[in-house]
Design a protein around this motif. Structure first.
Motif, short mmCIF file in Angstrom:
data_model
loop_
_atom_site.label_atom_id
_atom_site.label_comp_id
_atom_site.label_asym_id
_atom_site.label_seq_id
_atom_site.Cartn_x
_atom_site.Cartn_y
_atom_site.Cartn_z
N PRO A 176 0.84 -1.21 0.00
CA PRO A 176 0.00 0.00 0.00
C PRO A 176 0.88 1.26 0.00
CG PRO A 176 -0.82 -1.59 1.59
CD PRO A 176 0.50 -2.11 1.12
N SER A 177 0.47 2.24 -0.79
CA SER A 177 1.26 3.45 -0.92
C SER A 177 1.31 4.24 0.39
CB SER A 177 0.68 4.35 -2.02
OG SER A 177 1.27 5.62 -2.01
N GLU A 178 2.51 4.49 0.87
CA GLU A 178 2.68 5.29 2.08
C GLU A 178 2.28 6.74 1.83
OE1 GLU A 178 6.38 4.48 4.44
OE2 GLU A 178 6.87 3.25 2.68
N ILE A 179 2.52 7.21 0.60
CA ILE A 179 2.16 8.59 0.27
C ILE A 179 0.65 8.75 0.31
CG2 ILE A 179 2.09 10.28 -1.60
CD1 ILE A 179 4.93 9.38 -2.35
N HIS A 180 -0.07 7.83 -0.32
CA HIS A 180 -1.53 7.92 -0.32
C HIS A 180 -2.10 7.83 1.10
CE1 HIS A 180 -1.66 6.35 -4.75
NE2 HIS A 180 -1.05 7.51 -4.62
N ALA A 181 -1.49 6.97 1.91
CA ALA A 181 -1.95 6.86 3.30
C ALA A 181 -1.75 8.17 4.04
CB ALA A 181 -1.20 5.73 4.00
N ALA A 182 -0.61 8.84 3.80
CA ALA A 182 -0.35 10.13 4.45
C ALA A 182 -1.36 11.18 4.02
CB ALA A 182 1.07 10.58 4.12
N VAL A 183 -1.70 11.20 2.73
CA VAL A 183 -2.68 12.18 2.24
C VAL A 183 -4.05 11.90 2.84
CG1 VAL A 183 -3.76 13.19 0.21
CG2 VAL A 183 -1.39 12.41 0.09
N ARG A 184 -4.42 10.64 2.91
CA ARG A 184 -5.72 10.31 3.51
C ARG A 184 -5.79 10.77 4.96
NH1 ARG A 184 -5.23 5.60 0.01
NH2 ARG A 184 -7.08 5.48 -1.35
N ARG A 185 -4.69 10.63 5.69
CA ARG A 185 -4.68 11.10 7.08
C ARG A 185 -4.86 12.61 7.12
NH1 ARG A 185 -0.48 7.20 7.46
NH2 ARG A 185 1.14 8.79 7.30
N ARG A 186 -4.19 13.31 6.21
CA ARG A 186 -4.31 14.77 6.18
C ARG A 186 -5.74 15.20 5.86
NH1 ARG A 186 -1.53 16.56 1.39
NH2 ARG A 186 -3.51 17.15 0.44
N LEU A 187 -6.33 14.57 4.85
CA LEU A 187 -7.69 14.93 4.46
C LEU A 187 -8.71 14.55 5.53
CD1 LEU A 187 -7.64 13.87 0.69
CD2 LEU A 187 -7.33 16.16 1.64
N ALA A 188 -8.47 13.44 6.21
CA ALA A 188 -9.41 12.98 7.22
C ALA A 188 -9.51 13.91 8.41
CB ALA A 188 -9.02 11.58 7.70
N GLN A 189 -8.50 14.76 8.58
CA GLN A 189 -8.48 15.67 9.71
C GLN A 189 -9.27 16.94 9.46
OE1 GLN A 189 -4.50 16.00 11.74
NE2 GLN A 189 -3.85 14.79 9.97
N GLU A 190 -9.86 17.06 8.26
CA GLU A 190 -10.58 18.30 7.94
C GLU A 190 -11.75 18.53 8.87
OE1 GLU A 190 -12.81 20.41 4.12
OE2 GLU A 190 -12.11 18.35 3.97
N ASN A 191 -12.57 17.49 9.05
CA ASN A 191 -13.72 17.66 9.93
C ASN A 191 -13.35 17.78 11.40
OD1 ASN A 191 -15.53 17.52 7.78
ND2 ASN A 191 -15.61 15.29 7.85
N VAL A 192 -12.20 17.14 11.76
CA VAL A 192 -11.75 17.19 13.14
C VAL A 192 -11.29 18.59 13.52
CG1 VAL A 192 -10.04 16.32 14.77
CG2 VAL A 192 -11.11 14.76 13.14
N THR A 193 -10.61 19.25 12.57
CA THR A 193 -10.06 20.56 12.86
C THR A 193 -11.03 21.71 12.60
OG1 THR A 193 -9.14 20.67 10.61
CG2 THR A 193 -7.71 19.78 12.35
N ARG A 194 -12.10 21.43 11.90
CA ARG A 194 -13.07 22.47 11.60
C ARG A 194 -13.88 22.82 12.85
NH1 ARG A 194 -16.81 21.03 6.76
NH2 ARG A 194 -14.83 21.31 5.69
N PRO A 195 -14.00 24.09 13.23
CA PRO A 195 -14.73 24.47 14.44
C PRO A 195 -16.24 24.22 14.31
CG PRO A 195 -14.07 26.43 13.20
CD PRO A 195 -13.41 25.26 12.54
#
Length: 299
Positions: free
Chosen positions: A280-299
């Motif tokens: 599994p692509s480590e780069i794709h996994a890193a991007v998914r983690r970044r994108l998944a944090q959008e709702n977490v960080t949104r006030p």
């Protein structure tokens, strides 16, 4: 060290220069990236497909070589002969960063390339001046590249995952901003525009001695016997992605039956082996983690 690890390490060294620089992809939290693509988008699917990108990348180099001014710049300024791995890693890194990296990382990559382009200028063997930051040349390089990437994906992705005509158009729209930020103008934004562009520019394309030399170099590239075998198979497959007129101009007479019955199955087997080794692509996994944090960080 097992075979899988050795192959994975060789792949990482050749394509990424030995390290993935995951910090370019993991943050900041919720950053959509320059293109704003997600895993289901055409640009993600095309640029995330290993076999399609490898075969498409070699096809792009051959197609781009048919523009005498673009090829003169490569021949006179590029270090692809003395450091082919570094050149490949640099190109792969640029595409990967602008597609999957953070917005800041993508803009920084584009700025670096623009600085390099200001120094690449000269006179072609036919006496015409050229400069790498010429908008027309930038449009040519981009269009030849993404047309080849798309052809690679549409050929080597499983049939059920290939793009529909509408998704192919979306792919051209999604990747156009990278070329425009580099300075390209009138960048094709759908399949019809891309094919019309190629038809318009075709009379200005021809194989030069430098183009033939670059193709010969690519065919023989490889630091080890295993790497040379892999490159040879991928180059044969890349020939099948070229338009008929481009193969003819380069003097490549590989029969259609050989391309379909030998080259494609061989490249598919090579690609599956490389994907197995990489996992599994480590780069794709890193991007998914970044994108998944959008709702977490949104006030």
């Amino acid at each position: 060290m097992g075979l899988r690890t050795r192959v994975a390490d060789e792949l990482k060294a050749t394509v990424h220069g030995g390290h993935l620089e995951l910090d370019l992809y993991e943050g900041p939290a919720g950053d959509p990236g320059l293109l704003g693509v997600t895993p289901g988008d055409p640009a993600w699917r095309v640029h995330g497909h290993l076999t399609g990108m490898l075969t498409g990348g070699f096809a792009a180099l051959m197609l781009q070589s048919l523009h005498p001014l673009a090829m003169a710049g490569v021949d006179q300024h590029s270090d692809f002969r003395s450091d082919p791995v570094g050149r490949l890693a640099g190109t792969a890194g640029f595409v990967t960063t602008t597609t999957f990296g953070s917005t800041r990382a993508a803009h920084e990559a584009i700025a670096r390339v623009r600085r390099i382009h200001t120094r690449v200028r000269g006179t072609a063997p036919d006496g015409r001046p050229y400069r790498a930051d010429d908008p027309e040349l930038l449009t040519w390089v981009h269009t030849a590249e993404v047309r080849s990437f798309l052809a690679g994906y549409q050929t080597y992705a499983p049939r059920r995952y290939r793009l529909t005509p509408a998704e192919c158009d979306a792919y051209y729209r999604q990747v156009a901003p990278v070329a425009e930020l580099l300075g390209a103008e009138q960048v094709p934004r759908d399949t019809r525009q891309a094919e019309r562009y190629l038809a318009r520019i075709r009379p200005r394309l021809r194989a030069t001695e430098a183009a033939w030399d670059s193709v010969r170099f690519l065919r023989g590239f490889g630091r080890t016997a295993r790497e040379r075998l892999v490159v040879h198979q991928l180059m044969n497959a890349a020939v099948g992605l070229l338009p008929d007129w481009a193969r003819s101009e380069l003097g490549i007479g590989r029969p259609a039956a050989v391309r379909a019955c030998w080259d494609r199955p061989a490249a598919t087997a090579v690609g599956r082996t490389l994907e197995w080794a990489r996992g599994p692509s480590e780069i794709h996994a890193a991007v998914r983690r970044r994108l998944a944090q959008e709702n977490v960080t949104r006030p």
